[in-house]
Motif scaffolding. Structure first.
Motif, PDB file in Angstrom:
ATOM      1  N   SER A 215       0.822  -1.214   0.000  1.00  0.00           N
ATOM      2  CA  SER A 215       0.000   0.000   0.000  1.00  0.00           C
ATOM      3  C   SER A 215       0.852   1.259   0.000  1.00  0.00           C
ATOM      4  N   ARG A 330      -7.103  -5.609  -1.119  1.00  0.00           N
ATOM      5  CA  ARG A 330      -7.469  -5.275   0.264  1.00  0.00           C
ATOM      6  C   ARG A 330      -7.649  -3.766   0.459  1.00  0.00           C
ATOM      7  N   ARG A 331      -8.220  -3.124  -0.532  1.00  0.00           N
ATOM      8  CA  ARG A 331      -8.529  -1.709  -0.433  1.00  0.00           C
ATOM      9  C   ARG A 331     -10.048  -1.538  -0.379  1.00  0.00           C
ATOM     10  N   PRO A 332     -10.532  -0.402   0.109  1.00  0.00           N
ATOM     11  CA  PRO A 332     -11.977  -0.154   0.103  1.00  0.00           C
ATOM     12  C   PRO A 332     -12.550  -0.260  -1.308  1.00  0.00           C
ATOM     13  N   HIS A 376     -13.494   3.353   5.351  1.00  0.00           N
ATOM     14  CA  HIS A 376     -13.547   1.959   5.754  1.00  0.00           C
ATOM     15  C   HIS A 376     -14.957   1.504   6.105  1.00  0.00           C
ATOM     16  N   THR A 379     -16.754  -0.973   3.207  1.00  0.00           N
ATOM     17  CA  THR A 379     -16.076  -1.040   1.913  1.00  0.00           C
ATOM     18  C   THR A 379     -14.958  -2.074   1.865  1.00  0.00           C
ATOM     19  N   LEU A 380     -14.543  -2.638   3.010  1.00  0.00           N
ATOM     20  CA  LEU A 380     -13.382  -3.530   3.041  1.00  0.00           C
ATOM     21  C   LEU A 380     -13.804  -5.001   2.923  1.00  0.00           C
TER      22      LEU A 380
END
Length: 410
Positions: A215, A330-332, A376, A379-380
């Motif tokens: 990230s 693994r992002r929103p 967050h 969205t995750l």
């Protein structure tokens, strides 16, 4: 080790197609499950664009035979016109002429235990069917998405050619596979006599391609960047309501609007996005960027503040392959799609609640406000969904089908 002859148009070095990953990862992982892949694909001159960055992902020693194919729109056109008969079922129908003799030669030389062909490119299934009919080798037809649909293809003659290939493929294939539950259900209803010969084989992500991505620093330290990576189709991923939502956000919540930037990476239909941005007076919130190497695109995903999925209700039985890579990033994730469709189903199963209909500007606006306020919130994706979507697991499922097909014909 058994052998499978794989017929696939989308294969390195084609550029700008997420569809390449399905075949490429099957080729990479099948040997772990007792199958040696040999690949029949096209000469790179058939592709609209090429890039060498994914050639290294073809495992060393893999047999790859490339035969000639001509794009009717580029190679046979006078001006912009070309005989439509040369584009049925698709513009690369000429591939059949070179692929069938080459495929038969490969069958004689390598004696595969199974054949496999994959859509999208209807000609690939035509090749698979011909090879099966002439050789008797059992065939698995990977339809992925529905072929002949209501209103698609729009040209009646092309639709009939799609329907004919679909019908013969379902009848002759030992197994037919689909990437979404709705597509599988629709085909089981359409061809009930062959329902037990159909299986779900979803798309996924490849863990190895994410090695080295992290990230790290955000794409823009001053603004919240929402990334859409890949093609924006004028109908199937129509962003009109998204731009209307941005326009309303600019008028009613300027501070939120000023913090938001939407980046379109390699959208293809650049003119559509530019026109919508201009018409809605939101160009300052939009960024349009050219294609980049596949691993660079993955690195961009993991650095984005959020990832955007666009999928219209007319594609409820389809799921963008990019969604599975989004999960692994693994992002929103914000999913602009019909809540009743398969894309929304996968998102919900992964724990993603940030879903709004693609054609509902008000709902999209509310979603953008909530996202900028708390990235967050709903969205995750969860780790269970991420683990279950690996392409190694999908390849294990394919290997089992190939085993069943080979055993049934022995």
């Amino acid at each position: 080790m058994k052998r499978v002859l794989m017929v696939a148009f989308h294969f390195p070095p084609i550029k700008g197609s997420s569809g390449i990953q399905r075949t490429l990862r099957f080729v990479r992982y099948l040997p772990e499950f007792g199958w040696e892949p040999i690949v029949l694909t096209v000469d790179p001159r058939a592709y609209l664009g090429t890039g060498n960055d994914q050639l290294r992902d073809i495992p060393p020693g893999t047999t790859v035979i490339r035969t000639r194919a001509w794009d009717a729109a580029r190679h046979f056109a006078i001006g912009k016109c070309y005989p439509q008969v040369l584009a049925r079922p698709d513009r690369w129908m000429s591939w059949w002429l070179s692929a069938v003799p080459a495929g038969l030669a490969m069958i004689r030389k390598y004696r595969p235990h199974a054949l496999w062909s994959t859509y999208p490119l209807a000609t690939a299934h035509r090749i698979g069917h011909t090879l099966q009919r002439l050789s008797g080798v059992p065939w698995v037809a990977d339809f992925r998405d529905p072929m002949a649909q209501d209103g698609y293809p729009e040209d009646p003659s092309v639709w009939r050619s799609f329907e004919r290939i679909e019908r013969t493929g379902i009848a002759r294939a030992a197994f037919s596979t689909f990437t979404t539950p709705s597509a599988l259900r629709d085909y089981q209803l359409r061809y009930p006599a062959r329902a037990t010969h159909m299986s779900l084989l979803e798309n996924g992500y490849d863990e190895e391609t994410f090695e080295g991505t992290h990230s790290g620093s955000p794409l823009d330290a001053d603004r919240v960047t929402l990334l859409h990576s890949g093609i924006v189709y004028p109908s199937e991923r129509d962003p009109t309501a998204l731009f209307a939502a941005l326009k309303e956000l600019k008028h009613t919540d300027k501070s939120t609007f000023d913090r938001l930037r939407i980046r379109f990476r390699a959208p293809v239909h650049k003119g559509l996005i530019q026109q919508l941005a201009t018409d809605n007076h939101v160009a300052e919130a939009i960024e349009i960027l050219p294609p980049i190497a596949y691993r660079d695109a993955l690195s961009e995903m993991v650095r984005a503040d959020g990832l955007l999925i666009l999928q219209a209700a007319n594609c409820n039985a389809q799921v963008p392959a990019k969604l599975y890579e989004y999960l692994r990033a693994r992002r929103p994730i914000l999913a602009l799609t019909d809540p009743a469709g398969d894309t929304a189903r996968i998102a919900r199963n992964a724990g993603i609640e940030a879903i709004a209909p693609l054609d509902d500007a008000d709902a999209i606006g509310d979603l953008l406000r909530r996202f900028v306020g708390d990235r967050h919130c709903g969205t995750l994706p969860n780790e269970t969904a991420i683990a279950g979507a690996s392409r190694r697991e999908r390849t294990r499922e394919l290997a089992l089908l190939l085993e069943r097909a080979a055993l049934a014909s022995s």
